[in-house]
Motif scaffolding. Sequence first.
Motif, mmCIF file in Angstrom:
data_model
loop_
_atom_site.group_PDB
_atom_site.id
_atom_site.type_symbol
_atom_site.label_atom_id
_atom_site.label_comp_id
_atom_site.label_asym_id
_atom_site.label_seq_id
_atom_site.Cartn_x
_atom_site.Cartn_y
_atom_site.Cartn_z
ATOM 1 N N PRO A 55 0.820 -1.219 0.000
ATOM 2 C CA PRO A 55 0.000 0.000 0.000
ATOM 3 C C PRO A 55 0.855 1.270 0.000
ATOM 4 C CG PRO A 55 -0.504 -1.440 1.892
ATOM 5 C CD PRO A 55 0.655 -2.026 1.193
ATOM 6 N N ASN A 56 0.204 2.381 -0.246
ATOM 7 C CA ASN A 56 0.877 3.673 -0.186
ATOM 8 C C ASN A 56 1.504 3.857 1.182
ATOM 9 O OD1 ASN A 56 -1.840 4.989 -2.014
ATOM 10 N ND2 ASN A 56 0.229 4.731 -2.782
ATOM 11 N N GLY A 57 2.725 4.326 1.197
ATOM 12 C CA GLY A 57 3.386 4.599 2.464
ATOM 13 C C GLY A 57 3.953 3.368 3.123
ATOM 14 N N GLN A 98 10.377 7.838 -8.442
ATOM 15 C CA GLN A 98 8.923 7.903 -8.588
ATOM 16 C C GLN A 98 8.506 9.187 -9.295
ATOM 17 O OE1 GLN A 98 6.957 6.954 -4.940
ATOM 18 N NE2 GLN A 98 4.934 6.839 -5.878
ATOM 19 N N GLU A 174 7.561 2.690 -9.819
ATOM 20 C CA GLU A 174 6.324 3.005 -10.536
ATOM 21 C C GLU A 174 6.609 3.740 -11.854
ATOM 22 O OE1 GLU A 174 3.158 4.463 -8.100
ATOM 23 O OE2 GLU A 174 4.114 3.801 -6.248
ATOM 24 N N ALA A 177 3.389 4.747 -14.079
ATOM 25 C CA ALA A 177 2.196 5.267 -13.421
ATOM 26 C C ALA A 177 1.439 6.261 -14.297
ATOM 27 C CB ALA A 177 2.578 5.924 -12.087
ATOM 28 N N SER A 178 2.147 7.038 -15.092
ATOM 29 C CA SER A 178 1.459 8.050 -15.893
ATOM 30 C C SER A 178 1.435 7.692 -17.371
ATOM 31 C CB SER A 178 2.152 9.413 -15.745
ATOM 32 O OG SER A 178 2.431 9.685 -14.410
ATOM 33 N N HIS A 206 1.755 -0.447 -8.541
ATOM 34 C CA HIS A 206 0.450 -0.702 -7.935
ATOM 35 C C HIS A 206 -0.478 -1.384 -8.924
ATOM 36 C CE1 HIS A 206 1.101 1.391 -4.232
ATOM 37 N NE2 HIS A 206 1.472 2.493 -4.836
ATOM 38 N N TYR A 247 -4.981 -6.338 -0.301
ATOM 39 C CA TYR A 247 -4.447 -5.417 -1.302
ATOM 40 C C TYR A 247 -4.953 -5.795 -2.693
ATOM 41 C CZ TYR A 247 -0.952 -2.896 -4.058
ATOM 42 O OH TYR A 247 -0.325 -2.062 -4.944
ATOM 43 N N GLY A 250 -8.395 -4.963 -3.529
ATOM 44 C CA GLY A 250 -8.770 -3.549 -3.488
ATOM 45 C C GLY A 250 -9.401 -3.178 -2.166
ATOM 46 N N SER B 150 5.025 9.984 1.017
ATOM 47 C CA SER B 150 5.236 9.091 -0.124
ATOM 48 C C SER B 150 4.435 9.626 -1.308
ATOM 49 C CB SER B 150 4.783 7.677 0.217
ATOM 50 O OG SER B 150 3.380 7.558 0.058
ATOM 51 N N GLU B 153 0.712 9.258 -0.933
ATOM 52 C CA GLU B 153 0.196 10.112 0.130
ATOM 53 C C GLU B 153 0.111 11.571 -0.350
ATOM 54 O OE1 GLU B 153 2.100 7.348 3.740
ATOM 55 O OE2 GLU B 153 3.173 9.102 2.992
ATOM 56 N N GLU B 174 -5.168 12.736 -13.593
ATOM 57 C CA GLU B 174 -4.609 11.450 -13.162
ATOM 58 C C GLU B 174 -4.405 11.423 -11.649
ATOM 59 O OE1 GLU B 174 -1.503 9.914 -15.616
ATOM 60 O OE2 GLU B 174 -1.980 11.263 -17.279
ATOM 61 N N ASP B 180 -2.513 3.007 -4.382
ATOM 62 C CA ASP B 180 -2.704 1.559 -4.307
ATOM 63 C C ASP B 180 -4.162 1.239 -4.633
ATOM 64 O OD1 ASP B 180 -4.338 1.630 -1.901
ATOM 65 O OD2 ASP B 180 -2.507 1.970 -0.774
ATOM 66 N N PRO B 181 -4.486 -0.023 -4.895
ATOM 67 C CA PRO B 181 -5.846 -0.340 -5.376
ATOM 68 C C PRO B 181 -6.941 0.125 -4.427
ATOM 69 C CG PRO B 181 -4.394 -2.224 -5.665
ATOM 70 C CD PRO B 181 -3.613 -1.198 -4.907
#
Lengths: 254, 254, 264, 235, 235
Positions: A55-57, A98, A174, A177-178, A206, A247, A250, B150, B153, B174, B180-181
Motif C-alpha cells: 500500500p501507499n506509504g 517515482q 512506478e 504510473a502516468s 500498484h 491489497y 482492493g 510518499s 500520500e 490522473e 494503491d488499489p
Amino acid sequence: MPEAAPSLPLSADRAGAPLLPARIGGLVFETAGMRLLGPLDLDLGPGTVTVLMGPNGAGKSLLLRLLHGLVPPTSGTILWGGAPPTEPVRRRQAMVFQSPVLLRRSVAGNIAFALSLRPGSRVAHARRLDALLDMADLTPLAHMPARRLSGGEQQRLALARALALDPEVLLLDEPTASLDPAATLAIERIVRQAHDRGTKIVFVTHDIGQAGRLADEVVFLHRGRITEHTPADAFFDRPASREARDYLAGRIVL
Amino acid sequence: MPEAAPSLPLSADRAGAPLLPARIGGLVFETAGMRLLGPLDLDLGPGTVTVLMGPNGAGKSLLLRLLHGLVPPTSGTILWGGAPPTEPVRRRQAMVFQSPVLLRRSVAGNIAFALSLRPGSRVAHARRLDALLDMADLTPLAHMPARRLSGGEQQRLALARALALDPEVLLLDEPTASLDPAATLAIERIVRQAHDRGTKIVFVTHDIGQAGRLADEVVFLHRGRITEHTPADAFFDRPASREARDYLAGRIVL
Amino acid sequence: APATAGEKPFIILQSTTSTANSGLYDAILPKFTERTGIEVRVVAVGTGQAIKNARNGDGDVLLVHDRAAEERFVAEGWGVARFDVMYNDFVIVGPRSDPAGIRGLKSASAAFARIAEAKAPFASRGDNSGTHKKELRLWKAAHVDPIAASGRWYRETGSGMGATLNAASAMNAYALTDRGTWIAFANRGDLAILVEGDPALFNPYGVILVNPARHPHVKRREGQAFIDWITGPEGQAAIAAYRLKGHQLFFPNARREAKARERK
Amino acid sequence: MQDFAEAFRLAARLVLSGDPTLMEIIALSLRVSLSALAIAVLVGLPAGAFLAIARFAGRNALLVVLNALMGLPPVVLGLLVYLALSRAGPLGALGLLYTPTAMIIAQSLLITPIIAALSRQVIEDLDREYGEQFRSLCLSPYRRIAVLVREGRLALTTVALAGFGRAIAEVGAVIIVGGNIAHVTRVMTTAIALETAKGELALALALGLVLMTIALLVNGAVMAIRLGTGDERHA
Amino acid sequence: MQDFAEAFRLAARLVLSGDPTLMEIIALSLRVSLSALAIAVLVGLPAGAFLAIARFAGRNALLVVLNALMGLPPVVLGLLVYLALSRAGPLGALGLLYTPTAMIIAQSLLITPIIAALSRQVIEDLDREYGEQFRSLCLSPYRRIAVLVREGRLALTTVALAGFGRAIAEVGAVIIVGGNIAHVTRVMTTAIALETAKGELALALALGLVLMTIALLVNGAVMAIRLGTGDERHA
Ligand SMILES: Nc1ncnc2c1ncn2[C@@H]1O[C@H](COP(=O)(O)OP(=O)(O)OP(=O)(O)O)[C@@H](O)[C@H]1O
Ligand SMILES: Nc1ncnc2c1ncn2[C@@H]1O[C@H](COP(=O)(O)OP(=O)(O)OP(=O)(O)O)[C@@H](O)[C@H]1O
Ligand SMILES: [Mg+2]
Ligand SMILES: [Mg+2]
C-alpha cells in the motif's frame, strides 16, 4: 512507440564481481524516532524480475533508496555480491525515481548527459542516443526542453536515461504510473528485454495486471515489513498473507 | 482509508449563475509556432462525470489548464455558463495537478491553507479539516512535513486540498496514478459522492478500468484534437474512432 | 624595486588631501615631469596616514604639514632630512550671520573663546591631522576644553578637510581650514572667512625623502631630484605662480640647507 | 606584521575594558544598520516579490535598473541624501542631517535595491514551481507574495544577511549624511575610517575585528534560530 | 536642487565630450571591477557550491563565518591588503601597492565571500531537488557542482550582478590600496570621493550618474544575453 522496441546496442563490457545475489539482513530505517522500515530480511537473486508491491506509504520507495545506497540504514546490512551499495556498486545500478528529476536541458541533452557518464566513443554514444530516443518514442521531441514534456513523456525520458547507464541492476519506482496503455506495454517489453540480457529488475508498481505480466517473484511490503516474498504465480493465485489478499482485492489493508 | 468515506460538511452555500454547461469553441493553443491543441469544440454539461482519455502528450493536461483559465488560448473561446475562466469562475473550480505542488508545511497545514481561502468560522474549518484528513486517510500523518510524504500520500493530500475548496467543478489530472488499489477505489467513491452532490467532474486517467467505473461520458483526445466524445457505454463497447480502439487495445495510437 | 624597463620612471609622493585637493600638484608637477622625465604619483591621505605609509616604505617622498611629526619622522631615522617647501595659512570660517561675533578679530584664540562662550556649532576635523592639531593648540591657548562639549556644539567630524567643510556648510558651523582648501572648496553655502592673518595660523609644509637606508627600494635619485626641484628656483617659482580663482594659495619658503641632521 | 598582532591585542583590550565610547559606537552601528535592514526588508522584499510575480510591459527594463542599483555607489547615494536633507535642500527644515535618522535613511535606500533584486530572483524561482497552483487557488497577489516569502524563508534569510552585511560594512554614505560626529553619529565604520586617516592602523584593524565579531554574533544568532525552529525539516 | 540639474547637465557634457581622462577612469573602473568579479566568481562560486553539497563537522560554523564575511568593511579589508602589500609587509617586495593589481586583489577578496555565500544558498536549494538523482548517477563532486551551476545559471547570474554592483560601487578598499593616483589608480568611485572632498558636489553627482549609466549598460547587456540565449525556455 515502436511495436517491437529495438534492442539497444550495449556500451562497454560489464566487469567486476557479480552484484547478485543481494542479501539484506536486519535492515531498519528510522528517522526522527519513527521506524519507517524494518526489521527486514530479503535475498534478491539473479535472473528474476522482482516486483515490489504494497500500500501507499508501506516503504517501497524508501526500500529502493536504501538498496541503491542513497540513504544509510539505521541498522542492518545491505550487501550486493558482498559489497555495500557505495559508489562502485551504485555505479553499476540505475534507478528511476517515482517523480522524475530532469535537467533543464533538451530531451536529448538529458540522455546525452547520462551517456557521458559511461565510457564510449562519441560515435557510439550518438548511436545509443538515437536508439534510446527511439525506444522511448521521444525522437520527435528530442529538442524540446525536458521540463516542458507531458507527465508521461517525462517518465519515459527518465527511463531512457536510466537505460543509458547500461546498468546491471535496474530499480524502477512506478515507472509507468502516468503512461498510456500502449506505452505501458512497450515499457514492459523493454524491461523484459533488459532482463533477458541479464539485468536484474526490481520493479515497484500498484498495477496488479502489470505485476502479473512482469513478475517472477513478488515482495509484498506493509508498514515497513515484508509480509510475503513468493513466486509470482503463487502470489496472485493464493497470497499467503492477509495483507496481500486485501491489497489484491482492493480492500483497505489494515 | 475508511471503507465508506464520510460525507464532507459543506462550507458556505454556492452562489452565482451556474457554471454549466461549459462551451468550448474553436479552441487552439500554440506555443513557439507549434500547435499543441485544437482546433477543438466541446460542450460539457452538468450532472455527468466526463473522463478525458488519450495517449501521452495528447494534450489532456493542457486542456485542463485551458479549461481552468491557467493559460490563455491562442484562439477560440471557453465559456463557463457564459463567462471565460477568469478569477470569478476559477474560484468556483478546483484542479488537482498531475504532479502535486505542496507547500512546505505540515499535511494539516496544507489543507488548512486551502480552507483559509474559503469563508467559514474557525470551528467549521477545524471540523472540515478533520473530515478531509480522515477522508484522505492522512490523519496519522497530519503533522508530517507534506514534502516528506510518499508519492501516493502526496497525491491524496492534493485531492483533499482541492476538496477543501468545495468546488462546483473539479478538474482531476490522473489523481490516482500513484495510488494503491484500495486508495484508488476510495478516491473513486469520493469523486462519485462529490458528483452526486452536484459537482461537475472532469477526470483524466489512463486506467481503462477506472474510466469504466467512473465515466458517464468519455472525451478522447489525440494529438490535440478530439476524435470522439461519446457516452461511456458506447465508448467502451464500440469506440467510434480508430485511435480510441487502438488505445483501448494497448496498441500504439498513430 | 627600480622601475621596470620601458616604464616611465616614477616616484610616489605621500601627501595630504589639502594640497592635492587645492589643485596645486596638477599645476606644478607636469613641469617637473617635463624637465626630468620622472612622473610623480600622488597619494593624498590624512597627514597621519601619509606619515604611517611613508614609515612603511610605501612612498619615496613625504610632503605634509605637521612640523613636530615631520621632525620626529626624521629623528627616528625614517626620513633623510626635512626641507621647508612653502606655507599657507589657516583661516576661521563661519556663517555670515556670525552668531559668536568673531568677524574681524585679530586673535584666533580669542575667536575660539567666543565661539565656546556662545556655544555656537563648531566643526572639528577630529582626525589628528595637521589642521586638527593646530586647532587643538588654539583651543588650549583659549583655555577651552572643547572635548567636554563633544557631541553638543563641538562636532568632531573625524573626516578630511573637505568632508568637514561640507558638514560645516550644512550645519552652518564654524570651522578651521587651510586657505588652499577653502579657496578650492565649492560647496560653501553660507560660510565665509571671518578670521585670518593671526601669525598663530601660519601653516608650513615640509618635504622629506624616505630613508633608503631603512627602505632600500626607495628611489633615492628620483626622489632627491624632486626635492631639489621643488625647493629649487623652478619649483618655488611654480608654487608662487599657482593661482586658484585669482588667489595665490601657497607661498614658497625653501632655504637651501637641511633643517635636520642627516642619518646614516 | 606587528600591526596584526597589535590589532588583536588592542581589540581584546577594547572589548574587555568595556570602553563606554566603544560601546556607544557599537550600539549606534547596530541600531542604524538593523533599522535600515528592517526598512529595506519591509520595502524591498514585497517589491522584489511583486516584480517576481507581475508581468507587465517594461518589466525587463525595470529589472535591469533594479540590478544596476545594486551598484549604486554609497558616496553618490550619500550625496543625494545630503542634498535632500541639507539646510538648503527640500527637506532641510526637518533638521535631519547629521543625525542617526539620516544615516538610517541613507542605508535603507542603499540596501533596499539589493534586498529587492535578490528577493526577486529567489521568489521568481519559487513561483515557477508554485505559480499555476496559486493561480488555481485564486490567491490574491498579496496572499501569494506572503506565501512565497514563507516558502522561501531560508533563502530570503540569506538575502537579508547579505543586506545586513552591506549595511554594517558601509561607510561612504553614512559618513556624508552622518558626518561621523563623535558621540552623535560615529559608527564602527566611520571610526575605522578615522583611525585609518590618523595612521592608527592597528587601532583601525582592532575596530574592524570588533565589527566582524558583531557580524559573526548576528549571523550566529540567525543560524541558531534557523536550526532551532527546525525550518530545514520542511524544506 | 540646482545641484541635481547641474549634475545632469555636467554628466551629459562629460560623456558627450568624450573627455580622455574620464574615459581612462571609466576603463580602469571596469577593468578592476570586472577582473575582481571574474576572480570572485571563479573562486567563490565553486567554494559556495562545495559548501552547498558537502556535509562535515563544523559546516554550520563555517556558514556563519561566510555569511558574516559579507559584512567585512571594505576599509578593514583595504587595510589588511595594504599591510600585506606594503613595503614593510610580507608581500612588499612585489611592489604591488598603488597599482590596479592591488585594487583587483582587494575587490576580489571583498566580493568573493558575497558570491560564495549567495551561491551556496542558490545551489543548496537546487541540490535539494537534484541531490538524490545525482548520487544515483554517481556524479563526481566536480561534475555535480558543474551541473548544479549550469542548472542554476539564472539565479547565479543575479548573484554575480550583486557582486559586480558591490565591486563597482566600492571605494573604501580601493582608495587605500590604490591610493587614488591620477592616471594610475583613479577609478570612478575614488574620483567621486575626491570631488566630494573638494565640495564639487555637482561634479561628484555627475560622475555618479555616469557610473550608474555604466552599471545599467552592464546589467542591460547581461539581460540581453539571457533573453537572447532563450535560457528562460528551459527553466
Ligand atoms: N524523511 C522522512 N521523514 C519522515 N517520514 C518519512 C520520510 N521519508 C518517508 N517518510 C514516510 O515513510 C513512509 C514510506 O514512504 P515511501 O515513500 O517509501 O512509501 P511508498 O511505499 O513508496 O508509498 P507510495 O506507494 O505512496 O509511493 C511514508 O509514510 C512517508 O510519509
Ligand atoms: N510550453 C510548452 N512548450 C512546448 N511544448 C509543450 C509545452 N507544454 C506542453 N507541451 C507539449 O504539449 C504536449 C501535450 O502536453 P500535455 O501535458 O497536455 O499531455 P498529456 O495529454 O497530459 O500527456 P500525459 O498523459 O503524458 O500527461 C506534449 O507533447 C508536451 O510535450
Ligand atoms: Mg513510493
Ligand atoms: Mg498530463
